[in-house]
Design an enzyme around this catalytic site. Structure first.
Site, PDB file in Angstrom:
ATOM      1  N   HIS A 185       0.845  -1.191   0.000  1.00 47.22           N
ATOM      2  CA  HIS A 185       0.000   0.000   0.000  1.00 47.22           C
ATOM      3  C   HIS A 185       0.879   1.239   0.000  1.00 47.22           C
ATOM      4  CE1 HIS A 185      -3.435  -2.550   0.835  1.00 47.22           C
ATOM      5  NE2 HIS A 185      -2.788  -3.071   1.862  1.00 47.22           N
ATOM      6  N   THR A 186       0.269   2.361  -0.294  1.00 40.39           N
ATOM      7  CA  THR A 186       1.002   3.619  -0.292  1.00 40.39           C
ATOM      8  C   THR A 186       1.503   3.924   1.119  1.00 40.39           C
ATOM      9  OG1 THR A 186      -0.376   4.470  -2.080  1.00 40.39           O
ATOM     10  CG2 THR A 186       0.881   6.074  -0.814  1.00 40.39           C
ATOM     11  N   GLN A 187       2.804   4.098   1.261  1.00 40.87           N
ATOM     12  CA  GLN A 187       3.395   4.327   2.573  1.00 40.87           C
ATOM     13  C   GLN A 187       3.953   5.742   2.733  1.00 40.87           C
ATOM     14  OE1 GLN A 187       3.251   2.107   5.236  1.00 40.87           O
ATOM     15  NE2 GLN A 187       1.809   1.185   3.809  1.00 40.87           N
TER      16      GLN A 187
END
Length: 260
Positions: free
Chosen positions: A32-34
């Site tokens: 996921h976008t971190q």
């Protein structure tokens, strides 16, 4: 014929050889976008005796690049609430669609109840906490300003961890360091809020926006400001800072070509 999706449009294996499917990363974990990419900076808000004032500039930065200069980060919902978004712009757009859908459902609901700022804040806090628990956080901190169920001024914050709190004045980003001391001089507690007029609150917020423009490298002199009272929402999205100038910089030692 191979009907698996990863084989659609691929050359025939018996002629060209087997296709390299390593790009599919089928054996790796979900990712996921971190980290946020395009971000908005500070949102500041201040309660007064009849309502709440909230403001945010119209800049969205791509790293250090002032990339988008017309991004409105204040959104109105339920005719009685304003949500100010700090942080990732794409996550802001997702939350905007989520809240718009909720607003539409409630408007057509036959229960007779309507959304208020306190409802929206609770809903957003639950959404943030759910996404945090899934290790796919929404990289935002929001301020919810408006009126509660008893038509009293309401102001509260929620962030990507699901942490919530309320105060007479709130700010996100660098505003928490630069604007909050100024706002707390005007309204240090709820007793001071009860005596604060709308004009004084608006002036304090505008002065804070000017300080942020001078001191926060990710800010802009064009901003949105909203006032929420029992009479409704007054939202202006293309305000410009008044009487702002960098002329004072000539007197700062070390600036420009000064030699003494």
């Amino acid at each position: 014929m191979n009907h698996l999706p990863q084989s659609w449009g691929r050359p025939r294996d018996d002629i060209y050889g087997a296709y390299d499917h390593s790009y599919l990363q089928s054996n790796g974990p979900n990712q996921h976008t971190q980290s946020p990419i395009v971000t908005g900076t500070s949102v500041i808000a201040l309660k007064f005796k009849d309502g709440v004032v909230i403001a945010a500039d119209n800049l969205a930065s791509y790293g250090s690049l002032a990339r988008f200069t017309d991004v409105k980060r204040l959104r109105s919902f339920a005719d009685s609430s304003i949500v100010g978004f700090g942080g990732d712009v794409s996550d802001m757009q997702y939350l905007d669609r989520l809240l718009s859908s909720l607003d539409t459902r409630e408007a057509y609901c036959s229960s007779g109840h309507s959304l208020n700022a306190q409802n929206l804040h609770t809903y957003l806090a639950k959404v943030f906490y759910k996404r945090r628990s899934e290790f796919s956080p929404l990289w935002n901190q929001v301020l919810v300003a408006g009126l509660d169920a008893e038509s009293k001024p309401f102001l509260a914050s929620a962030d990507l961890l699901g942490t919530t709190f309320s105060a007479p004045s709130l700010a996100t980003g660098f505003g928490a360091h630069l604007a909050q001391p100024l706002l707390r001089k005007v309204a240090p507690d709820e007793d001071a809020v009860a005596k604060l007029s709308e004009e004084e609150a608006v002036q304090a917020v505008k002065e804070s926006m000017k300080v942020l423009f001078y001191r926060d490298a990710r800010s802009l002199d064009k901003y949105s400001i909203a006032v929420v009272t029992k009479a409704g929402i007054r939202l202006k999205e293309d305000e410009k800072l008044e009487n702002q100038s960098w002329a004072f910089a000539d007197k700062i030692r070390g600036y420009g070509t000064q030699v003494n």
